[in-house]
Write a protein that holds these residues in place. Structure first.
Motif, mmCIF file in Angstrom:
data_model
loop_
_atom_site.group_PDB
_atom_site.id
_atom_site.type_symbol
_atom_site.label_atom_id
_atom_site.label_comp_id
_atom_site.label_asym_id
_atom_site.label_seq_id
_atom_site.Cartn_x
_atom_site.Cartn_y
_atom_site.Cartn_z
ATOM 1 N N ASP A 77 0.843 -1.194 0.000
ATOM 2 C CA ASP A 77 0.000 0.000 0.000
ATOM 3 C C ASP A 77 0.884 1.252 0.000
ATOM 4 O O ASP A 77 2.055 1.212 0.389
ATOM 5 C CB ASP A 77 -0.909 0.006 1.230
ATOM 6 C CG ASP A 77 -1.997 -1.058 1.148
ATOM 7 O OD1 ASP A 77 -2.259 -1.554 0.035
ATOM 8 O OD2 ASP A 77 -2.572 -1.399 2.199
ATOM 9 N N LEU A 81 1.414 1.399 -5.010
ATOM 10 C CA LEU A 81 0.187 1.139 -5.766
ATOM 11 C C LEU A 81 0.113 1.997 -7.019
ATOM 12 O O LEU A 81 -0.488 1.592 -8.022
ATOM 13 C CB LEU A 81 -1.035 1.402 -4.887
ATOM 14 C CG LEU A 81 -1.296 0.390 -3.768
ATOM 15 C CD1 LEU A 81 -2.517 0.804 -2.958
ATOM 16 C CD2 LEU A 81 -1.475 -1.017 -4.330
ATOM 17 N N TYR A 404 -4.231 -4.253 -8.541
ATOM 18 C CA TYR A 404 -3.730 -3.071 -7.835
ATOM 19 C C TYR A 404 -4.488 -1.813 -8.218
ATOM 20 O O TYR A 404 -4.490 -0.830 -7.470
ATOM 21 C CB TYR A 404 -2.229 -2.878 -8.056
ATOM 22 C CG TYR A 404 -1.791 -2.606 -9.475
ATOM 23 C CD1 TYR A 404 -1.993 -1.369 -10.077
ATOM 24 C CD2 TYR A 404 -1.123 -3.579 -10.226
ATOM 25 C CE1 TYR A 404 -1.568 -1.106 -11.373
ATOM 26 C CE2 TYR A 404 -0.695 -3.338 -11.516
ATOM 27 C CZ TYR A 404 -0.932 -2.106 -12.089
ATOM 28 O OH TYR A 404 -0.520 -1.855 -13.375
ATOM 29 N N ARG A 407 -7.253 -1.263 -5.670
ATOM 30 C CA ARG A 407 -6.669 -0.864 -4.391
ATOM 31 C C ARG A 407 -6.199 0.585 -4.449
ATOM 32 O O ARG A 407 -6.383 1.354 -3.499
ATOM 33 C CB ARG A 407 -5.504 -1.782 -4.027
ATOM 34 C CG ARG A 407 -5.884 -3.216 -3.726
ATOM 35 C CD ARG A 407 -4.654 -4.104 -3.656
ATOM 36 N NE ARG A 407 -3.698 -3.638 -2.659
ATOM 37 C CZ ARG A 407 -2.395 -3.917 -2.695
ATOM 38 N NH1 ARG A 407 -1.879 -4.621 -3.701
ATOM 39 N NH2 ARG A 407 -1.594 -3.475 -1.743
#
Length: 429
Positions: A77, A81, A404, A407
Motif C-alpha cells: 500500500d 500502488l 492493484y 486498491r
C-alpha cells in the motif's frame, strides 16, 4: 536460443502503418488475427507471434504474476500502488544535458554506456523514420552512436518487439531493451523463452500514445506552427510545452485544448492506450521519466524509479554523469478528484476564455507539484481507463485490469458509486 521458435530470413523493418480504429480489426493483412485491443508492440509481426496469447497485456494482464517473479511479492500500500515496486527514487539530470535530447538525455546515454562497457551486444530502441521527427522506426543499435542518434521522444505506437527477430538471427545473448509498459509486459512474459544470458529493461513512462497520423493531427490542432515542433510535453505547470526549431517554447494551457477538434475527450488516443494501467512501466528494471520531477521544467530534471537489482546496476552506471537533488511533493491531489470523476461521467463544454485563464492560474498556483503531481496524473489515468474499459470493453475487465488498480483507487469509491451507480471493485470471477 529456443529452437521451438521458428527463424526466418532477415528483412528490413517498415514504419508502422496507421491503426486508426484498432479496437475493430483492420483489413490490413499485417493486423489480421490481432487481439481486439492492440498497441502494435511488435510481437505479432516477428518470429514470436506464436507467443502472442501468453504475452499480450490486452489478452491477459499478467503484471501481478510477473511482479512476484521479479520481486518475490506484489505492491505494498502507499506509493507502490501508483508507482510500482521500487527500491530507490532519485531526481537527477545529466551534467551537462545531452544536446538535442527531449530532457537531459539519460535514457539514450544509459543505452550507449551499456554498449561502451561491453555489458550488452545490442540495444533495442526507437529511432525516427528518415525525413520525419516522430514517425517511429524500431532499431537494433549495435554501437553507442547508433543509440545516441535515437535521442528524443517518439510518442507513437511502435512495434519494437519485432526487433527480437533480428536479435535471434544475429545470435545475440546480451541485450538492453528501451520501451513502454505494454511492450515490457510482453517481453517479461516470454523472457525465459528467449535464450538470453542477460537482459536490461529500461522503462519509459507512457500515457496516451497515438498513431503517427494522429500525432500530426494533434500538433496541427494545438500548435501555432506544427511543422516546426521539435519536442512537446504535458508539463507539471498544467501546460503543454512545445519547443520549436528556432528554440522558442510555445506554452498552451491544458484547459485551452480544443478537444472537439481532436474528436472529443478520447479523440486521438487508440483504445489500447485507453485500456492500459501501467503508465509507470512497473515491470522494468528502472523507469526514467519526468512527471515526478520538480519545477521549473526547463531545468531538465528527471526522476527514476529503480526497481530491481539490475536496475541498481544501471543507475550506478549512470551516476558519475549526473547531478541529483531531493524530490519535492506539494499540494493535495485528492481535492480535485471528485470533480474529475464528475467530468468522466459528463464531460463539460469548453469554458469561455476568461474562465479558462482563471482555472489555469489556479491550477498553477495551488495544484499538486512534484511527486504529488505524478500521483495525481496516474490516479486520473487509472480512473479514466477503468471507466473506458467498463463502457467499451466490459467483458475484458477481469482479464486486463490488474488488482492493484482497485486498491489504488479505493479512496474514491464513494464518489465513484455516487456518480456511476456501481462499485469501484473488481468484477466477480
Amino acid at each position: 536460443m529456443n529452437s521451438a521458435l521458428p527463424s526466418k530470413a532477415p528483412r528490413r523493418l517498415q514504419p508502422p502503418r496507421p491503426l486508426s480504429e484498432i479496437a475493430l480489426l483492420s483489413r490490413e493483412e499485417r493486423l489480421a488475427g490481432r487481439p481486439k485491443l492492440c498497441s502494435d508492440c511488435g510481437i505479432c509481426t516477428g518470429d514470436l507471434r506464436p507467443l502472442m496469447a501468453q504475452s499480450c497485456v490486452f489478452v491477459n494482464n499478467r503484471a501481478e504474476e510477473i511482479e512476484r517473479r521479479l520481486h518475490g511479492r506484489n505492491r505494498h500500500d502507499g506509493d507502490e500502488l501508483l508507482f510500482g515496486i521500487y527500491r530507490e527514487l532519485h531526481v537527477f539530470r545529466m551534467k551537462p544535458p545531452v544536446p538535442g535530447a527531449q530532457w537531459s538525455g539519460a535514457v539514450t546515454s544509459l543505452g550507449a554506456l551499456l554498449l561502451e562497457r561491453g555489458l550488452v551486444e545490442g540495444v533495442i530502441t526507437t529511432g525516427a523514420v528518415p525525413g520525419t521527427r516522430y514517425a517511429p522506426l524500431p532499431i537494433l543499435a549495435r554501437t553507442p552512436d547508433e543509440v545516441r542518434a535515437t535521442r528524443g521522444n517518439k510518442p507513437c505506437l511502435a512495434p519494437t518487439l519485432d526487433v527480437l527477430t533480428q536479435v535471434r538471427q544475429a545470435g545475440l545473448r546480451r541485450i538492453a531493451y528501451i520501451g513502454t509498459g505494454c511492450q515490457v509486459h510482453a517481453l517479461r512474459a516470454i523472457q525465459d523463452q528467449l535464450g538470453l544470458e542477460r537482459l536490461y529493461v529500461i522503462g519509459i513512462p507512457c500515457t496516451d500514445n497515438t498513431t503517427y497520423p494522429d500525432l500530426q493531427r494533434f500538433l496541427q490542432v494545438v500548435s501555432r506552427s506544427p511543422d516546426t515542433v521539435v519536442h512537446h510535453e504535458f508539463m507539471q505547470d498544467f501546460r503543454i510545452w512545445l519547443k520549436h526549431e528556432d528554440g522558442s517554447v510555445e506554452k498552451v494551457n491544458f484547459v485551452d485544448l480544443d478537444v472537439d477538434k481532436l474528436g472529443g475527450q478520447l479523440g486521438v488516443f487508440p483504445p489500447a492506450c485507453l485500456s492500459c494501467f501501467d503508465y509507470q512501466n512497473g515491470l522494468s528494471d528502472l523507469t526514467i521519466g519526468y512527471m515526478g520531477a520538480p519545477l521549473p521544467p526547463d531545468e531538465r530534471w528527471q526522476w527514476t524509479l529503480v526497481r530491481t537489482e539490475r536496475g541498481v546496476e544501471l543507475f550506478n552506471l549512470l551516476r558519475p554523469y549526473i547531478e541529483e537533488r531531493e524530490p519535492i511533493s506539494g499540494g493535495d491531489r485528492t481535492r480535485g478528484m471528485p470533480a474529475y470523476i464528475q467530468m468522466l461521467r459528463k464531460p463539460p463544454r469548453r469554458a469561455p476564455w476568461p474562465i479558462r485563464q482563471l482555472v489555469a492560474f489556479i491550477q498553477r498556483r495551488s495544484g499538486p507539484k512534484g511527486l504529488e503531481f505524478a500521483r495525481s496524473v496516474i490516479e486520473m489515468k487509472l480512473l479514466r481507463n477503468l471507466q473506458f474499459v467498463r463502457e467499451r470493453h466490459g467483458r475484458l475487465e477481469r482479464r486486463i485490469v490488474p488488482g492493484y488498480v482497485y486498491r489504488a483507487l479505493a479512496r474514491y469509491a464513494d464518489v465513484y458509486r455516487r456518480e456511476f451507480g456501481c462499485e469501484l471493485q473488481p468484477p466477480a470471477r
